[in-house]
Design a protein around this motif. Structure first.
Motif, PDB file in Angstrom:
ATOM      1  N   VAL A  35       1.128  -1.664  -0.225  1.00 59.41           N
ATOM      2  CA  VAL A  35      -0.172   0.105   0.124  1.00 59.41           C
ATOM      3  C   VAL A  35       1.035   1.234   0.003  1.00 59.41           C
ATOM      4  O   VAL A  35       1.485   1.208   0.881  1.00 59.41           O
ATOM      5  N   CYS A  49     -12.786   4.278  -7.419  1.00 59.99           N
ATOM      6  CA  CYS A  49     -12.818   3.676  -6.092  1.00 59.99           C
ATOM      7  C   CYS A  49     -13.383   2.453  -6.404  1.00 59.99           C
ATOM      8  O   CYS A  49     -14.017   2.073  -6.318  1.00 59.99           O
ATOM      9  N   TRP A  80      -7.669   3.085  -3.770  1.00 58.44           N
ATOM     10  CA  TRP A  80      -8.859   3.761  -3.074  1.00 58.44           C
ATOM     11  C   TRP A  80      -8.774   4.884  -2.245  1.00 58.44           C
ATOM     12  O   TRP A  80      -8.041   5.797  -2.050  1.00 58.44           O
ATOM     13  N   TRP A  85     -10.023   1.888   1.833  1.00 60.16           N
ATOM     14  CA  TRP A  85      -9.665   0.834   2.194  1.00 60.16           C
ATOM     15  C   TRP A  85      -9.565   0.880   3.514  1.00 60.16           C
ATOM     16  O   TRP A  85      -9.417  -0.683   3.561  1.00 60.16           O
ATOM     17  N   ARG A  88     -12.515  -1.738   4.414  1.00 59.03           N
ATOM     18  CA  ARG A  88     -12.706  -3.314   2.864  1.00 59.03           C
ATOM     19  C   ARG A  88     -13.235  -4.301   3.633  1.00 59.03           C
ATOM     20  O   ARG A  88     -13.933  -4.855   3.352  1.00 59.03           O
TER      21      ARG A  88
END
Length: 98
Positions: A35, A49, A80, A85, A88
């Motif tokens: 990430v 997104c 995202w 994120w 999720r």
């Protein structure tokens, strides 16, 4: 003399190929993801997104995530919103409404 808190080691690791810095995170599906945070000044294109199916407009800070087993290939990277994120695991990706 006051006690100093020692900094915690970061889980960032440099990636080759000009990708920059990314951190490793375990996803709710058990897979590892890399990430990378994108600042508003770095965000220069419009993305969609996968968490909320809304656009991420240029100038909006967000994150880019891809499976750790990939080397940052463009086919696997997803942009995202930070909140999408983070949540999720509580909600899955939405289906496109149009």
């Amino acid at each position: 003399m006051p006690r100093r808190n020692s900094p915690k080691p970061e889980e960032h690791r440099p990636l080759g190929g000009g990708v920059g810095w990314a951190r490793a995170e375990r996803g709710p599906d058990g897979e590892d993801y890399l990430v990378r945070a994108i600042s508003g000044t770095q965000a220069q294109k419009t993305y969609r997104c996968p968490g909320c199916d809304h656009e991420i407009r240029p100038g909006t800070p967000h994150v880019v995530a891809w499976p750790a087993h990939e080397a940052g290939s463009t086919e696997e990277r997803r942009h995202w919103h930070q909140g999408c994120w983070n949540s999720r695991g509580r909600r899955g990706p939405t289906s496109r409404r149009f």
